[in-house]
Scaffold this active site. Structure first.
Site, PDB file in Angstrom:
ATOM      1  N   ASP A 182      41.394  41.386  32.660  1.00 41.87           N
ATOM      2  CA  ASP A 182      41.857  40.075  33.156  1.00 41.87           C
ATOM      3  C   ASP A 182      41.743  39.031  32.042  1.00 41.87           C
ATOM      4  OD1 ASP A 182      38.945  38.621  34.860  1.00 41.87           O
ATOM      5  OD2 ASP A 182      39.028  40.028  33.175  1.00 41.87           O
ATOM      6  N   ASP A 216      38.040  39.649  27.234  1.00 42.60           N
ATOM      7  CA  ASP A 216      38.960  40.774  27.436  1.00 42.60           C
ATOM      8  C   ASP A 216      39.880  40.933  26.228  1.00 42.60           C
ATOM      9  OD1 ASP A 216      38.512  39.209  30.114  1.00 42.60           O
ATOM     10  OD2 ASP A 216      38.987  41.259  30.749  1.00 42.60           O
ATOM     11  N   ASN A 257      39.852  36.243  35.835  1.00 44.94           N
ATOM     12  CA  ASN A 257      39.582  35.019  35.067  1.00 44.94           C
ATOM     13  C   ASN A 257      40.619  33.941  35.385  1.00 44.94           C
ATOM     14  OD1 ASN A 257      37.269  35.549  33.481  1.00 44.94           O
ATOM     15  ND2 ASN A 257      38.468  36.916  32.190  1.00 44.94           N
ATOM     16  N   THR A 300      37.403  45.700  32.756  1.00 45.44           N
ATOM     17  CA  THR A 300      36.650  44.517  32.308  1.00 45.44           C
ATOM     18  C   THR A 300      36.974  43.286  33.153  1.00 45.44           C
ATOM     19  OG1 THR A 300      38.364  43.942  30.703  1.00 45.44           O
ATOM     20  CG2 THR A 300      36.552  45.355  29.930  1.00 45.44           C
ATOM     21  N   PHE A 313      30.357  37.685  37.835  1.00 44.86           N
ATOM     22  CA  PHE A 313      31.695  37.243  38.219  1.00 44.86           C
ATOM     23  C   PHE A 313      32.612  38.386  38.667  1.00 44.86           C
ATOM     24  CE2 PHE A 313      35.305  34.522  38.411  1.00 44.86           C
ATOM     25  CZ  PHE A 313      36.375  35.219  37.874  1.00 44.86           C
ATOM     26  N   ASN A 314      32.760  39.424  37.874  1.00 46.93           N
ATOM     27  CA  ASN A 314      33.737  40.480  38.191  1.00 46.93           C
ATOM     28  C   ASN A 314      33.464  41.111  39.554  1.00 46.93           C
ATOM     29  OD1 ASN A 314      35.204  40.200  35.839  1.00 46.93           O
ATOM     30  ND2 ASN A 314      34.026  41.740  34.724  1.00 46.93           N
ATOM     31  N   HIS A 330      31.216  39.701  26.547  1.00 43.27           N
ATOM     32  CA  HIS A 330      30.917  40.700  27.575  1.00 43.27           C
ATOM     33  C   HIS A 330      31.780  41.963  27.450  1.00 43.27           C
ATOM     34  CE1 HIS A 330      28.720  37.627  29.968  1.00 43.27           C
ATOM     35  NE2 HIS A 330      29.724  36.819  29.717  1.00 43.27           N
ATOM     36  N   ASP A 331      33.091  41.767  27.524  1.00 43.11           N
ATOM     37  CA  ASP A 331      33.986  42.921  27.726  1.00 43.11           C
ATOM     38  C   ASP A 331      34.050  43.846  26.520  1.00 43.11           C
ATOM     39  OD1 ASP A 331      36.257  40.823  29.610  1.00 43.11           O
ATOM     40  OD2 ASP A 331      34.484  41.940  30.224  1.00 43.11           O
TER      41      ASP A 331
HETATM   42  O1  RIB Z   1      30.859  38.000  33.934  1.00 42.48           O
HETATM   43  C1  RIB Z   1      31.625  38.251  32.783  1.00 42.48           C
HETATM   44  C2  RIB Z   1      32.946  38.841  33.134  1.00 42.48           C
HETATM   45  O2  RIB Z   1      33.696  37.916  33.895  1.00 42.48           O
HETATM   46  C3  RIB Z   1      33.811  39.151  31.904  1.00 42.48           C
HETATM   47  O3  RIB Z   1      34.626  40.264  32.191  1.00 42.48           O
HETATM   48  C4  RIB Z   1      34.661  37.921  31.754  1.00 42.48           C
HETATM   49  O4  RIB Z   1      35.933  38.201  31.148  1.00 42.48           O
HETATM   50  C5  RIB Z   1      34.861  37.537  33.185  1.00 42.48           C
HETATM   51  O5  RIB Z   1      35.951  38.280  33.676  1.00 42.48           O
HETATM   52 CA    CA Z   2      37.036  40.135  31.942  1.00 42.47          CA
END
Ligand code: RIB
Ligand code: CA
Length: 331
Positions: free
Chosen positions: A19, A24, A48, A133, A174-175, A256-257
């Site tokens: 996303d 990403d 996102n 991701t 979040f994801n 993160h990703d």
């Molecule tokens: O919490 C981090 C995640 O949420 C990452 O994948 C970032 O791109 C958002 O999507």
């Molecule tokens: Ca992401």
């Protein structure tokens, strides 16, 4: 040469569901940059930002790095049961900062993400690694709609969840928070990579790992001026680092990703142990929590390999080096 790694071995075939989103975008670039990964397809999901933006962003990032040959298919425009709630506050309405082509050179494939994943798994001569991701909405469709092809999934590596605190709510990352029902389906289908295969081998790269995987302004400056790719990443980081400095008071921004891809490139980077992980889908306070049984108190079987730490210096060195190399290649 695409498809073979630096030692002449066969590169790992990877399909990335994402996303984009700043981190990403960097994950896409790392997957293309490293010879041990053969990024054979990209699918997009709302998270996102909206699906329209995540899809356009994936296409434009691939344009920037000279890989418009990699197919991109759009997936679900929103979670299975909840209303879509994006992270535009973090990523901006369009989802990416920085000097990208205004418009992609092509549109997405004229099939859905699920159809592209089915085609990839059907045509594969060896099992394909799936990496997710973003929210797991598309991955839940794979679990439910493609049971006849699960054996062609080498493993699923996700960025999501946390053993400890969340980042979007006190309880949830979040994801997982965006689409907890999808995550519940995916984790129920999971099993521990390398153990008896009772489902889809699942690795969870959560916040314990990714909050240690940060880049700083200095890294942005290292990349600035090293060609179009370096300039783009530098400006991505300018935005992303700035947001995390302002919002969390951190020195840098967690990428993160990209850790999911780095984990595939070098499995010694991330320390991970098997755990049972369940997803909270109902609680108004804790919806989206990955309830990770760190101390095996439930007696439930482990269904995922869960990341707990990362060798940050080796991760940062790998990432910056690969991005600089990518920039020189596509210059
Ligand atoms: O919490 C981090 C995640 O949420 C990452 O994948 C970032 O791109 C958002 O999507
Ligand atoms: Ca992401």
């Amino acid at each position: 040469m695409i498809g073979t790694d630096a030692t002449g071995g066969v590169a790992r075939k990877v399909l990335l569901d994402c996303d984009p989103g700043h981190d990403d975008a960097i994950a896409i670039m790392l997957a293309v940059a490293d010879p041990s990964i053969d990024l054979i397809a990209v699918t997009t999901v709302a998270g996102n930002v909206t699906l329209e933006h995540t899809t356009s962003n994936a296409l434009r990032v691939l344009d920037l790095i000279g890989r418009a040959d990699i197919p991109v298919a759009a997936g679900r425009a929103g979670p299975r049961e909840r209303e879509l709630s994006t992270a535009a506050v973090m990523h901006g309405e369009g989802g990416l900062a920085g000097p990208l082509p205004i418009a992609p050179s092509r549109g997405p494939a004229d099939c859905t993400a699920l159809e592209l994943i089915e085609q990839v798994l059907t045509e594969a001569v060896e099992p394909v690694t799936l990496v997710a991701t973003g929210p797991l909405t598309n991955m839940a469709d794979v679990v439910e709609s493609l049971p006849h092809l699960h054996h062609m999934i080498r493993e699923l590596v996700i960025m999501g969840g946390a053993v400890d605190l969340g980042n979007w709510t006190p309880a949830a990352e979040f994801n997982i928070w965006v689409d907890p029902h999808a995550a519940d389906i995916v984790f129920r289908a999971g099993c521990v990579p390398g153990a008896e295969r009772t489902g889809i081998p699942l690795t969870m790269i959560g916040l314990e790992v990714t909050h240690r995987a940060w880049l700083t302004d200095e890294h942005a400056d290292e990349l600035r001026g090293t060609g179009d790719v370096g300039q783009f990443v530098a400006e991505l980081l300018d935005h992303f680092v700035g947001f995390h400095q302002d919002r969390f008071g951190w020195e840098g921004a967690p990428i993160h990703d990209a850790v999911t891809i780095a984990h595939l490139i070098d499995p010694t980077l991330v320390t991970a142990i098997p755990m049972n992980v369940q997803i909270e889908t109902e609680s108004p306070l804790c919806s989206g929590r990955t309830v990770a049984d760190r101390w095996s108190v439930t007696g439930l079987p482990a269904n995922a390999l869960v990341g707990l730490d990362i060798d940050r210096n080796r991760f940062v060195t790998m990432l910056v080096q690969r991005l600089q190399h990518l920039g020189s290649e596509s210059a």
